[in-house]
Write a protein that holds these residues in place. Structure first.
Motif: not given
Length: 122
Positions: A62-67
């Motif tokens: 979750d913490s890296v989604k879209s990045r």
């Protein structure tokens, strides 16, 4: 002989970008589920992103989604991880490893590389 060799880690300021690469030999990435994992001091090992063999389905924590974006170059047998908008909490040793996954999880399997260090700091 299966071998995975990572490169691309560096010291980068918050908000910056890096692209990690993992060169595979001894097997075909196209037919294999493989992913990026990270290990930070004092933290549990974490599956960052994985890609399934053949179909190329992806998983992101979750913490890296879209990045972050995982990709696979079948001709060069290389796995990549494009990391944008980096944060200090992204700091860690990143390594690629064979994996098993579904849409909700990714877990490391037998083979892994030595890793490349990513440090996000001002």
């Amino acid at each position: 002989q299966v071998q995975l060799v990572e490169s691309g880690g560096a010291l980068v300021q918050p908000g910056g970008s890096l692209r990690l690469s993992c060169a595979a030999s001894g097997f075909s990435l196209f037919y294999s589920t493989i992913g990026w994992f990270r290990q930070a001091p004092g933290k549990e090992r974490e599956a960052v992103s994985c890609i399934s063999g053949t179909a190329g389905n992806t998983y992101y924590t979750d913490s890296v989604k879209s990045r972050f974006t995982i990709s696979r170059d079948n001709a060069r047998n290389t796995l990549s991880l494009q990391m944008n908008s980096l944060r200090p909490e992204d700091t860690g040793l990143y390594y690629c490893a064979t994996a098993r996954m579904n849409t909700n999880m990714c877990a490391q399997r037998d083979n892994r590389g030595q890793g490349t260090q990513v440090t996000v700091s001002s």
